[in-house]
Motif scaffolding. Structure first.
Motif, short mmCIF file in Angstrom:
data_model
loop_
_atom_site.label_atom_id
_atom_site.label_comp_id
_atom_site.label_asym_id
_atom_site.label_seq_id
_atom_site.Cartn_x
_atom_site.Cartn_y
_atom_site.Cartn_z
N THR A 1 0.83 -1.21 0.00
CA THR A 1 0.00 0.00 0.00
C THR A 1 0.87 1.26 0.00
O THR A 1 0.34 2.37 0.05
N ASP A 2 2.18 1.09 -0.05
CA ASP A 2 3.09 2.24 -0.12
C ASP A 2 3.61 2.35 -1.56
O ASP A 2 2.93 1.94 -2.51
N LYS A 3 4.80 2.87 -1.76
CA LYS A 3 5.32 3.10 -3.11
C LYS A 3 6.22 1.96 -3.62
O LYS A 3 6.98 2.15 -4.57
N THR A 4 6.12 0.79 -3.00
CA THR A 4 6.99 -0.32 -3.40
C THR A 4 6.89 -0.63 -4.88
O THR A 4 7.90 -0.71 -5.59
N VAL A 5 5.70 -0.84 -5.39
CA VAL A 5 5.51 -1.22 -6.80
C VAL A 5 5.99 -0.12 -7.73
O VAL A 5 6.71 -0.37 -8.71
N GLN A 6 5.63 1.12 -7.42
CA GLN A 6 6.04 2.25 -8.26
C GLN A 6 7.56 2.37 -8.33
O GLN A 6 8.13 2.51 -9.41
N LEU A 7 8.22 2.28 -7.19
CA LEU A 7 9.67 2.41 -7.14
C LEU A 7 10.36 1.23 -7.81
O LEU A 7 11.40 1.40 -8.47
N ALA A 8 9.79 0.04 -7.67
CA ALA A 8 10.37 -1.14 -8.32
C ALA A 8 10.35 -0.97 -9.83
O ALA A 8 11.35 -1.21 -10.52
N GLU A 9 9.23 -0.53 -10.36
CA GLU A 9 9.10 -0.35 -11.81
C GLU A 9 9.97 0.80 -12.30
O GLU A 9 10.59 0.71 -13.38
N GLU A 10 10.06 1.86 -11.53
CA GLU A 10 10.92 2.99 -11.91
C GLU A 10 12.39 2.59 -11.98
O GLU A 10 13.17 3.17 -12.73
N ASN A 11 12.76 1.57 -11.18
CA ASN A 11 14.15 1.10 -11.17
C ASN A 11 14.39 -0.06 -12.12
O ASN A 11 15.46 -0.67 -12.10
N GLY A 12 13.39 -0.37 -12.95
CA GLY A 12 13.59 -1.35 -14.00
C GLY A 12 13.19 -2.77 -13.69
O GLY A 12 13.53 -3.70 -14.44
N ALA A 13 12.45 -3.00 -12.61
CA ALA A 13 12.02 -4.36 -12.25
C ALA A 13 10.65 -4.65 -12.84
O ALA A 13 9.85 -3.74 -13.09
N LYS A 14 10.38 -5.92 -13.04
CA LYS A 14 9.06 -6.39 -13.45
C LYS A 14 8.30 -6.78 -12.19
O LYS A 14 8.87 -7.42 -11.30
N VAL A 15 7.03 -6.42 -12.09
CA VAL A 15 6.25 -6.68 -10.88
C VAL A 15 5.05 -7.57 -11.22
O VAL A 15 4.31 -7.30 -12.16
N VAL A 16 4.88 -8.65 -10.44
CA VAL A 16 3.68 -9.48 -10.53
C VAL A 16 3.05 -9.53 -9.14
O VAL A 16 3.71 -9.25 -8.13
N TYR A 17 1.78 -9.88 -9.08
CA TYR A 17 1.05 -9.86 -7.81
C TYR A 17 0.57 -11.25 -7.43
O TYR A 17 0.08 -12.01 -8.27
N ARG A 18 0.71 -11.59 -6.15
CA ARG A 18 0.08 -12.78 -5.58
C ARG A 18 -0.36 -12.45 -4.17
O ARG A 18 0.43 -11.98 -3.36
N ALA A 19 -1.62 -12.70 -3.87
CA ALA A 19 -2.15 -12.40 -2.53
C ALA A 19 -1.41 -13.22 -1.48
O ALA A 19 -1.11 -14.39 -1.69
N TRP A 20 -1.13 -12.60 -0.35
CA TRP A 20 -0.42 -13.27 0.74
C TRP A 20 -1.35 -14.22 1.46
O TRP A 20 -2.46 -13.86 1.87
N ASP A 21 -0.94 -15.48 1.63
CA ASP A 21 -1.76 -16.47 2.31
C ASP A 21 -0.96 -17.22 3.38
O ASP A 21 -1.20 -18.41 3.64
N ASN A 22 0.00 -16.52 4.00
CA ASN A 22 0.82 -17.10 5.08
C ASN A 22 1.63 -18.30 4.61
O ASN A 22 1.85 -19.25 5.37
N ASP A 23 2.10 -18.27 3.37
CA ASP A 23 2.83 -19.41 2.81
C ASP A 23 4.00 -18.89 1.97
O ASP A 23 3.83 -18.56 0.79
#
Length: 253
Positions: free
Chosen positions: A40-62
């Motif tokens: 919910t912070d700027k993690t995704v935005q900063l990752a992409e700005e620094n050239g990383a690819k971002v995918v999402y998976r909901a956290w399920d304690n695993d």
């Protein structure tokens, strides 16, 4: 940078670390993959700005499921896992590149030096450890919800150099993480139908946990904080099995 290696980083609300870990990863790999679990912070935005690819998976304690999910998005022959609060030193970067470039297929163990509460640790609970993080992307699978480990038929080798692990910033954060890990660990054991023995698991295991960290791993050399961390490690062990016993008892009523 190596075009045959992907560095994977699991994240959630890591805006303080994400730019630095991506830049560190790009010293050895052309592809950096972020598996985010709902920042919910700027993690995704900063990752992409620094050239990383971002995918999402909901956290399920695993944690293992999260790391295995990443493998579905890796298109290179090799994969390296880093945590957001870890940084490779130059010697390790050189040796990772060498292993990948010469295609020396193995599961590589990386030495990790831990820093917490503003200081480096050499002994006890936060003394140096090693983690298997570099291996071929095919033929390896992660297991266990917490303290997860990769399994494969490759030989295990250790690379020179080290990861600097900038872990707990505060003691409150440390206690919170240990509480969460004990809950996940108990739930995992419960799903695998493990039982809790009062004498073995609630008495002997915590006592031995303290002895192992304070004596065998020389936690006493870290002074009063080393003593406190060893006590808390024993308490973490106790809590994990208390929670397991409570989950087992619920099934009988």
């Amino acid at each position: 940078m190596n075009n045959n290696l992907t560095v994977v980083v699991l994240t959630k609300n890591e805006e303080k670390n994400i730019a630095a870990v991506v830049q560190n990863a790009k010293k050895v790999a052309a592809e950096v993959l972020i598996v985010d679990s709902g920042s919910t912070d700027k993690t995704v935005q900063l990752a992409e700005e620094n050239g990383a690819k971002v995918v999402y998976r909901a956290w399920d304690n695993d944690f293992a499921a999260q790391r295995n999910f990443a493998l579905q998005h890796v298109n290179t022959e090799w994969v390296l896992y880093l945590d957001a609060d870890e940084r490779m030193n130059d010697e390790l970067i050189f040796n990772i590149a060498k292993a990948v470039n010469t295609n020396q297929k193995a599961m590589y163990r990386l030495v990790r030096r831990n820093s917490a509460f503003g200081r480096d640790f050499k002994y006890g609970v936060l003394g140096p450890d090693s983690v298997v993080r570099l291996f071929p992307a095919e033929g390896v699978k992660w297991e266990s919800k917490v303290h997860e480990r990769p399994l494969g038929d490759f030989a295990k080798k250790t690379l020179g150099g080290y990861i600097k692990h900038y872990t707990y910033a505060s003691f409150e954060g440390y206690l919170d993480k240990m509480n969460k890990y004990s809950s996940i660990g108990a739930a995992d054991r419960n799903l695998r139908r493990k039982k809790c023995s009062v004498l073995k698991d609630l008495v002997f295991r915590p006592v031995f946990a303290f002895f192992k960290m304070y004596v065998l791993k020389a936690g006493f050399l870290e002074g009063w904080l080393g003593f406190v961390l060893c006590l808390n490690y024993a308490n973490y062990t106790l809590n994990k099995y208390v929670k397991l016993k409570m989950l087992g008892d619920k099934k009988r009523f």
